[in-house]
Design an enzyme around this catalytic site. Structure first.
Site, PDB file in Angstrom:
ATOM      1  N   CYS A   1      -0.607   6.728   7.406  1.00  0.00           N
ATOM      2  CA  CYS A   1      -1.936   6.151   7.244  1.00  0.00           C
ATOM      3  C   CYS A   1      -3.005   7.174   7.620  1.00  0.00           C
ATOM      4  O   CYS A   1      -2.863   7.912   8.600  1.00  0.00           O
ATOM      5  CB  CYS A   1      -2.055   4.916   8.134  1.00  0.00           C
ATOM      6  SG  CYS A   1      -3.697   4.163   8.148  1.00  0.00           S
TER       7      CYS A   1
ATOM      8  N   ARG B   1      -7.136  -4.007   8.030  1.00  0.00           N
ATOM      9  CA  ARG B   1      -6.856  -5.431   7.966  1.00  0.00           C
ATOM     10  C   ARG B   1      -5.353  -5.676   8.089  1.00  0.00           C
ATOM     11  O   ARG B   1      -4.539  -4.965   7.501  1.00  0.00           O
ATOM     12  CB  ARG B   1      -7.366  -6.003   6.638  1.00  0.00           C
ATOM     13  CG  ARG B   1      -7.219  -7.516   6.516  1.00  0.00           C
ATOM     14  CD  ARG B   1      -7.846  -8.019   5.242  1.00  0.00           C
ATOM     15  NE  ARG B   1      -7.150  -7.488   4.068  1.00  0.00           N
ATOM     16  CZ  ARG B   1      -7.513  -7.750   2.802  1.00  0.00           C
ATOM     17  NH1 ARG B   1      -8.579  -8.492   2.567  1.00  0.00           N
ATOM     18  NH2 ARG B   1      -6.825  -7.233   1.800  1.00  0.00           N
TER      19      ARG B   1
ATOM     20  N   CYS C   1      -3.456   0.051  14.360  1.00  0.00           N
ATOM     21  CA  CYS C   1      -4.276   0.438  13.205  1.00  0.00           C
ATOM     22  C   CYS C   1      -5.433  -0.540  13.022  1.00  0.00           C
ATOM     23  O   CYS C   1      -5.234  -1.762  13.049  1.00  0.00           O
ATOM     24  CB  CYS C   1      -3.419   0.478  11.941  1.00  0.00           C
ATOM     25  SG  CYS C   1      -4.329   1.088  10.496  1.00  0.00           S
TER      26      CYS C   1
ATOM     27  N   TYR D   1      17.046  19.146  41.369  1.00  0.00           N
ATOM     28  CA  TYR D   1      15.619  19.469  41.215  1.00  0.00           C
ATOM     29  C   TYR D   1      15.366  20.184  39.887  1.00  0.00           C
ATOM     30  O   TYR D   1      14.406  19.878  39.173  1.00  0.00           O
ATOM     31  CB  TYR D   1      15.184  20.348  42.387  1.00  0.00           C
ATOM     32  CG  TYR D   1      13.703  20.654  42.436  1.00  0.00           C
ATOM     33  CD1 TYR D   1      12.803  19.721  42.913  1.00  0.00           C
ATOM     34  CD2 TYR D   1      13.217  21.895  42.022  1.00  0.00           C
ATOM     35  CE1 TYR D   1      11.434  19.995  42.979  1.00  0.00           C
ATOM     36  CE2 TYR D   1      11.858  22.183  42.082  1.00  0.00           C
ATOM     37  CZ  TYR D   1      10.974  21.238  42.566  1.00  0.00           C
ATOM     38  OH  TYR D   1       9.632  21.516  42.616  1.00  0.00           O
TER      39      TYR D   1
ATOM     40  N   ARG E   1       4.045   6.805   3.263  1.00  0.00           N
ATOM     41  CA  ARG E   1       3.235   7.947   3.687  1.00  0.00           C
ATOM     42  C   ARG E   1       2.393   7.557   4.898  1.00  0.00           C
ATOM     43  O   ARG E   1       2.061   6.378   5.089  1.00  0.00           O
ATOM     44  CB  ARG E   1       2.330   8.424   2.550  1.00  0.00           C
ATOM     45  CG  ARG E   1       1.275   7.427   2.098  1.00  0.00           C
ATOM     46  CD  ARG E   1       0.472   7.968   0.914  1.00  0.00           C
ATOM     47  NE  ARG E   1      -0.608   7.069   0.533  1.00  0.00           N
ATOM     48  CZ  ARG E   1      -0.472   6.000  -0.249  1.00  0.00           C
ATOM     49  NH1 ARG E   1       0.721   5.702  -0.761  1.00  0.00           N
ATOM     50  NH2 ARG E   1      -1.513   5.239  -0.536  1.00  0.00           N
TER      51      ARG E   1
ATOM     52  N   CYS F   1      -5.262   5.241  11.034  1.00  0.00           N
ATOM     53  CA  CYS F   1      -4.737   5.236  12.410  1.00  0.00           C
ATOM     54  C   CYS F   1      -4.000   6.514  12.770  1.00  0.00           C
ATOM     55  O   CYS F   1      -3.676   6.750  13.929  1.00  0.00           O
ATOM     56  CB  CYS F   1      -3.842   4.029  12.638  1.00  0.00           C
ATOM     57  SG  CYS F   1      -2.299   4.045  11.685  1.00  0.00           S
TER      58      CYS F   1
ATOM     59  N   ASP G   1      17.604  14.937  50.007  1.00  0.00           N
ATOM     60  CA  ASP G   1      16.253  15.396  50.322  1.00  0.00           C
ATOM     61  C   ASP G   1      15.714  14.714  51.585  1.00  0.00           C
ATOM     62  O   ASP G   1      15.770  13.482  51.716  1.00  0.00           O
ATOM     63  CB  ASP G   1      15.322  15.101  49.144  1.00  0.00           C
ATOM     64  CG  ASP G   1      13.914  15.577  49.405  1.00  0.00           C
ATOM     65  OD1 ASP G   1      13.661  16.765  49.224  1.00  0.00           O
ATOM     66  OD2 ASP G   1      13.067  14.742  49.795  1.00  0.00           O
TER      67      ASP G   1
ATOM     68  N   THR H   1       0.807  -1.216   0.000  1.00  0.00           N
ATOM     69  CA  THR H   1       0.000   0.000   0.000  1.00  0.00           C
ATOM     70  C   THR H   1       0.844   1.273   0.000  1.00  0.00           C
ATOM     71  O   THR H   1       0.337   2.352  -0.309  1.00  0.00           O
ATOM     72  CB  THR H   1      -0.924   0.047   1.233  1.00  0.00           C
ATOM     73  OG1 THR H   1      -0.123   0.062   2.429  1.00  0.00           O
ATOM     74  CG2 THR H   1      -1.857  -1.161   1.261  1.00  0.00           C
TER      75      THR H   1
ATOM     76  N   TRP I   1      21.161  19.876  45.819  1.00  0.00           N
ATOM     77  CA  TRP I   1      19.727  19.569  45.793  1.00  0.00           C
ATOM     78  C   TRP I   1      19.019  20.392  44.720  1.00  0.00           C
ATOM     79  O   TRP I   1      18.264  19.854  43.904  1.00  0.00           O
ATOM     80  CB  TRP I   1      19.091  19.860  47.152  1.00  0.00           C
ATOM     81  CG  TRP I   1      17.695  19.287  47.284  1.00  0.00           C
ATOM     82  CD1 TRP I   1      17.346  18.153  47.950  1.00  0.00           C
ATOM     83  CD2 TRP I   1      16.490  19.806  46.718  1.00  0.00           C
ATOM     84  NE1 TRP I   1      15.997  17.928  47.826  1.00  0.00           N
ATOM     85  CE2 TRP I   1      15.443  18.928  47.073  1.00  0.00           C
ATOM     86  CE3 TRP I   1      16.182  20.919  45.937  1.00  0.00           C
ATOM     87  CZ2 TRP I   1      14.120  19.140  46.690  1.00  0.00           C
ATOM     88  CZ3 TRP I   1      14.859  21.116  45.534  1.00  0.00           C
ATOM     89  CH2 TRP I   1      13.850  20.238  45.918  1.00  0.00           C
TER      90      TRP I   1
END
Length: 488
Positions: free
Chosen positions: A65, A41, A38, A422, A63, A68, A438, A30, A418
Site C-alpha cells: 500500500c 477505508r 492503514c 552475556y 503489492r 500506510c 550474576d 484492490t 557468565w
C-alpha cells in the site's frame, strides 16, 4: 501460520496499533496489502485475507500500500517467541546471507535440513526464505525512495538489487510505474552527508533505560552519547563509517543517520541497528508473561517497553565482556578505550569524540594486550579469542539453539558461563540467555533476611520466565542499578 480471520478483522477495524507488524491485510478488490493501522477505508471482510508477513502477502501477488507503507511497519511477527530457528534464520537473511549463499547454506549454519527450514518458514511466515529476502529488498528500496534523496541508481545499490535494470523491472511489475514516480517530484541529491531513515518499533519503548545502559558502557573514541542520542564508529569489510541513533517518540521510531562505509553495506547496517536496539520486541507480550512473577510484576509496570541492549559486533562485545571480568563497568569501559586507541584503526575523517573503530581480530592477534593494564591471563584470553575469530569468521553467529551456542562460546579462551550468556544476550540476540551466577541478579532476588538464592535456585525460578529470561535480567539489573560487569 493460522490467523483468526474474525480477530484480525476486529483489530483492523479498530486500527489497533498493538497489532501493527503482527499481520498484514490483503484486499482482493484492490490487489494491495496494508498494515492494520492503514488510514484507508476499511474493506469488507469478505475481501480481506490476512497474512503473517509482508513476504507472504507479496508472494501471493499483492503489492504494498502507498498510504500506510508496509515498509515502515515495526519489524515484528506473530511467530516471534514460537520459533527461535526462524528468528535466527531471519537474522542471517537480514545481514545478507542469501546474497552469499543459498537456502541450503543457511540451513547448514543453523544445523537443520533445508526442507525443514523451508517448512518452518511456510508455517510461521507463510512464505519461502527467498521470498522473504526479496520482499525485504523491495520494502527497503521503497523506504529509501520515500525517506531519502538518493538517486535511483544508489537506491538500487543500497537496497541490494543486483542491477538497476532488475530494480526498475521489479517496481514496474509491483506498482505499474517506474520507481522514480513513487517519489512524487521530490528532488534528489547524491551528495548528502548522511542517509537518514526512521526505524519503527511497537510501543512502548524505554529509551531512557537503553541509553543509560549504553552510556555507562560507551567506549571512548568508539561510542558516544550526546543530547540523548547514541553515536558510534562502524567498520565493514575494512571500510569505516558512523551511525547516530536518536529517539523520535512522536513517530514511534528511532531516527538513524548513517555515513555508510559503502552503499551496498546499508542492509547489513540496518539489520545490526535493529538488533542492537531490539526493535523486533513485542513489549505487551513480553510484559504480560513476566508480570506473572510477583517480584518482576512491579518492575515491568514501572519500566514498560524495556529492551535488551544489543551490540554492534559479537567479537566486540566478547572482548568487552572479558575486559570486564571482576571489575566495575567504569573500569572496563576505560580499558576498552585504551585498547581501541592502541589497536583500533583511526576513523577516516574523525568527527569530534569519534576517532577510532573498535580493533578487529587481526589487529589484536599477537598483541601484548596485558601491557594496557590487566592481568596477563586476561590479555592472553583476548589474544586467543582474536585468533579463534580469525580462524572461524562466523564464530559469533547464532547456532541451532541456545545450548549449542553457549557450549560453543564456552570453548573459547577466557569465556566461562557468565561471559557466554552475556555474549549470547547482547551479541547474538538470544532472548532466553540468562547469566544465573550474576551477583546483581542474585542480590535483586534476596529475601527479607538478605539471603540470596544460589545460581541453581535462580535458574529454577527463571524457568517460568522462558523464553524471555534476558528481559527479566534487564529489569532486575535496572531496578538494582547494578554496576558490576561480570562475576565468576
Amino acid at each position: 501460520m493460522e490467523l483468526d480471520h474474525a480477530a484480525c478483522y476486529r483489530a483492523l477495524t479498530a486500527r489497533d496499533h498493538r497489532f501493527d507488524g503482527r499481520f498484514f491485510t490483503a484486499v482482493s478488490s484492490t490487489g494491495v496489502y496494508c498494515r492494520p493501522v492503514c488510514p484507508a477505508r476499511t474493506p469488507k471482510p469478505e475481501n480481506c485475507t490476512f497474512f503473517p508477513s509482508a513476504a507472504a502477502a507479496q508472494e501471493a501477488g499483492y503489492r504494498p500500500c502507498l498510504r500506510c507503507r508496509p515498509e515502515t511497519s515495526p519489524d515484528l511477527g506473530a511467530w516471534r517467541g514460537t520459533s527461535a530457528t526462524v528468528s535466527r534464520a531471519l537474522g542471517l537473511i537480514e545481514t545478507g546471507a542469501l546474497d552469499e549463499a543459498d537456502v541450503a547454506g543457511i540451513a547448514d549454519r543453523l544445523g537443520i535440513g533445508e526442507r525443514q527450514l523451508r517448512r518452518l518458514f511456510r508455517r510461521h511466515l507463510g512464505a519461502s526464505p527467498v521470498a522473504v529476502a526479496q520482499t525485504r529488498r523491495v520494502l527497503l528500496a521503497k523506504q529509501l525512495i520515500h525517506e531519502t534523496r538518493l538517486p535511483m541508481t544508489d537506491v538500487a545499490l543500497a537496497s541490494g538489487f543486483g542491477s538497476v535494470r532488475r530494480f526498475n523491472e521489479t517496481f514496474q511489475q509491483l506498482y505499474g510505474c517506474p520507481p522514480s514516480e513513487l517519489r512524487r517530484g521530490r528532488t534528489t541529491d547524491g551528495n548528502a552527508e548522511a542517509i537518514t531513515l526512521f526505524l519503527r518499533y511497537q510501543p512502548p519503548y524505554d529509551w531512557a533505560a537503553i541509553i543509560d545502559f549504553l552510556s555507562a558502557r560507551a567506549i571512548p573514541g568508539v561510542e558516544t552519547i550526546d543530547d540523548g542520542a547514541y553515536a558510534r564508529t562502524i567498520s565493514l569489510d575494512g571500510a569505516t563509517g558512523t551511525i547516530r541513533v536518536a529517539h523520535e517518540p512522536q513517530r514511534q521510531a528511532l531516527r538513524l543517520a548513517i555515513r555508510p562505509p559503502r552503499l551496498a553495506a546499508l542492509p547489513a547496517i540496518l539489520a545490526r541497528v535493529r538488533r542492537m536496539f531490539d526493535l523486533g520486541a513485542e513489549p505487551h507480550v513480553i510484559g504480560k508473561h513476566l508480570e506473572a512473577d510477583p517480584v518482576l510484576a512491579p518492575l515491568v509496570r514501572a519500566r514498560p517497553g524495556m529492551r535488551v541492549p544489543g551490540a554492534w559486533d559479537g567479537f566486540e562485545v566478547a572482548v568487552r565482556a572479558i575486559l570486564g571480568q571482576q571489575i566495575t563497568v567504569g573500569a572496563a569501559t576505560r580499558l576498552a578505550g585504551k585498547l581501541s586507541m592502541a589497536y583500533g584503526e583511526p576513523l577516516d575523517g574523525a568527527r569530534g569524540a569519534l576517532t577510532h573503530v573498535f580493533p578487529s581480530p587481526e589487529r589484536l592477534a599477537g598483541g601484548d594486550i596485558a601491557a594496557l593494564g590487566m592481568p596477563r591471563s586476561r590479555g592472553a584470553a583476548i589474544e586467543g579469542l582474536a585468533a579463534a575469530a580469525i580462524a572461524e569468521p562466523r564464530l559469533f553467529h547464532a547456532r541451532a539453539d541456545l545450548s549449542v551456542t553457549i557450549a560453543r562460546l564456552r570453548g573459547l579462551p577466557g569465556i566461562g558461563e557468565w561471559t557466554a550468556q552475556y555474549i549470547a544476550m547482547r551479541g547474538l540476540r538470544e532472548t532466553d540467555a540468562f547469566p544465573a551466577a550474576d551477583v546483581g541478579l542474585l542480590r535483586a532476588l534476596a529475601d527479607a533476611n538478605g539471603r540470596r538464592p544460589s545460581p541453581e535456585e535462580l535458574l529454577a525460578r527463571a524457568e517460568a520466565w522462558r523464553p524471555w529470561r534476558a528481559y527479566a535480567a534487564l529489569h532486575l539489573w535496572t531496578a538494582t542499578g547494578t554496576k558490576v560487569e561480570t562475576t565468576r
